[in-house]
Design an enzyme around this catalytic site. Structure first.
Site, PDB file in Angstrom:
ATOM      1  N   GLN A 179       0.707  -1.187   0.100  1.00  0.00           N
ATOM      2  CA  GLN A 179      -0.005  -0.179  -0.259  1.00  0.00           C
ATOM      3  C   GLN A 179       0.697   1.256   0.037  1.00  0.00           C
ATOM      4  O   GLN A 179       1.001   1.915  -0.907  1.00  0.00           O
ATOM      5  CB  GLN A 179      -0.936   0.055   1.158  1.00  0.00           C
ATOM      6  CG  GLN A 179      -2.130   1.268   1.191  1.00  0.00           C
ATOM      7  CD  GLN A 179      -3.495   0.614   2.058  1.00  0.00           C
ATOM      8  OE1 GLN A 179      -3.281  -0.413   2.395  1.00  0.00           O
ATOM      9  NE2 GLN A 179      -4.229   1.646   2.024  1.00  0.00           N
ATOM     10  N   ASP A 180       1.634   1.513   1.135  1.00  0.00           N
ATOM     11  CA  ASP A 180       2.529   2.751   0.962  1.00  0.00           C
ATOM     12  C   ASP A 180       3.676   2.373   1.938  1.00  0.00           C
ATOM     13  O   ASP A 180       3.668   1.196   2.631  1.00  0.00           O
ATOM     14  CB  ASP A 180       1.731   4.033   1.648  1.00  0.00           C
ATOM     15  CG  ASP A 180       1.325   3.719   3.067  1.00  0.00           C
ATOM     16  OD1 ASP A 180       1.104   2.850   3.568  1.00  0.00           O
ATOM     17  OD2 ASP A 180       1.102   5.020   3.601  1.00  0.00           O
ATOM     18  N   PRO A 181       4.686   2.925   1.943  1.00  0.00           N
ATOM     19  CA  PRO A 181       6.106   2.651   2.523  1.00  0.00           C
ATOM     20  C   PRO A 181       5.889   2.630   4.144  1.00  0.00           C
ATOM     21  O   PRO A 181       5.259   3.285   4.643  1.00  0.00           O
ATOM     22  CB  PRO A 181       6.998   3.767   2.096  1.00  0.00           C
ATOM     23  CG  PRO A 181       6.239   4.421   0.924  1.00  0.00           C
ATOM     24  CD  PRO A 181       5.024   4.236   1.005  1.00  0.00           C
ATOM     25  N   VAL A 214       1.505   3.656  -3.252  1.00  0.00           N
ATOM     26  CA  VAL A 214       2.119   4.972  -2.905  1.00  0.00           C
ATOM     27  C   VAL A 214       3.528   4.944  -2.472  1.00  0.00           C
ATOM     28  O   VAL A 214       3.786   3.932  -1.939  1.00  0.00           O
ATOM     29  CB  VAL A 214       1.269   5.644  -1.854  1.00  0.00           C
ATOM     30  CG1 VAL A 214       1.954   6.800  -1.475  1.00  0.00           C
ATOM     31  CG2 VAL A 214      -0.120   5.605  -2.219  1.00  0.00           C
ATOM     32  N   ALA A 247       0.300   6.368   5.522  1.00  0.00           N
ATOM     33  CA  ALA A 247      -0.832   6.784   4.498  1.00  0.00           C
ATOM     34  C   ALA A 247      -0.813   8.488   4.310  1.00  0.00           C
ATOM     35  O   ALA A 247      -1.831   9.127   3.641  1.00  0.00           O
ATOM     36  CB  ALA A 247      -2.178   6.358   4.855  1.00  0.00           C
TER      37      ALA A 247
END
Length: 241
Positions: A67-69, A128, A137
């Site tokens: 999803q995101d780092p 992302v 997020a």
């Protein structure tokens, strides 16, 4: 933005047009403003496209979507689920290792550095590609999702069959358009401790991926990780270098 972006050539050939769209100019403006205001962004700028640099388009055999780092100090380096050498293995990756052991008998690695997977053709792609330190997020909805949609489309359009491992509803929605008549799409709950027991454990995605690749005349992935990342890699990946 494209004038300052370093992107592996096979990806640049299919994604170069994305950098001429207005959304990428807006994304660049946002990232510059964040830095000017003193906010720390993970990963480092040279690692935004690390997943693409390590896994050229024509070598992609497996896609794993995140999803995101990670937003903690020293964790993110451009590959989903992976952390830098010397950083504690995150809970989701611990569960991935547990499933690997149950599925293929591979003992859990003592580190969370997954670069060897990427170099074999496993595209470890976050939706992302950046995040603000300490704020999960925080960069969602700024344009990265559109860019990574284009990445997935490019893989989907390749003639060579690919395995998509989609863990959790977010990844499954993002890659819902993948052509299942040509590619193998494997779905399971996210490996997070909150959901791993709801069906991630026991999914056997790693053996299923290799069986599919072998059936198509492609080399399977060696899911074993080196016992320790090379010292030179640890120095190169040091977050403050």
């Amino acid at each position: 933005m494209d004038a300052t972006i370093r992107l592996e050539e096979s990806w640049k050939a299919v994604l170069g047009g994305e950098f001429r769209h207005g959304y990428m100019a807006e994304l660049k403006r946002f990232l510059l403003e964040e830095k000017q205001q003193g906010r720390q962004i993970f990963p480092r700028g040279v690692e935004y496209f690390r997943a693409l640099d390590l896994t050229p388009l024509d070598r992609v055999r497996v896609v794993i979507l995140g999803q995101d780092p990670y937003h903690g100090d020293g964790q993110a380096h451009g590959l989903c689920f992976s952390v830098r050498p010397g950083v504690r293995t995150p809970p989701s990756l611990v569960n991935i290792y547990k499933e690997l052991q149950e599925d293929l008998g591979i003992p859990p690695a003592r580190h969370g550095f997954l670069e060897s997977w990427a170099r074999q053709g496993v595209l470890l792609l976050n939706s992302v590609l950046t995040v603000e330190r300490g704020r999960a997020a925080s960069h969602q909805g700024r344009g990265w999702e559109r860019f990574t949609d284009a990445v997935i489309r490019a893989v989907n359009e390749q003639a060579q069959p690919v395995v998509f491992m989609l863990w959790g509803s977010y990844a499954q929605r993002k890659a819902a358009f993948v052509d299942r008549s040509r590619h193998l799409v494997l779905t399971a709950p996210h490996p997070s401790p909150l959901s791993a027991h709801a069906g991630f454990f026991g999914c056997r995605h790693f053996s299923k991926a290799n069986a599919f690749l072998t059936s198509k005349g492609l080399d399977p992935i060696d899911w074993r990780l080196p016992e320790d990342p090379p010292l030179a890699v640890e120095r190169q990946m040091a977050p403050n270098c």
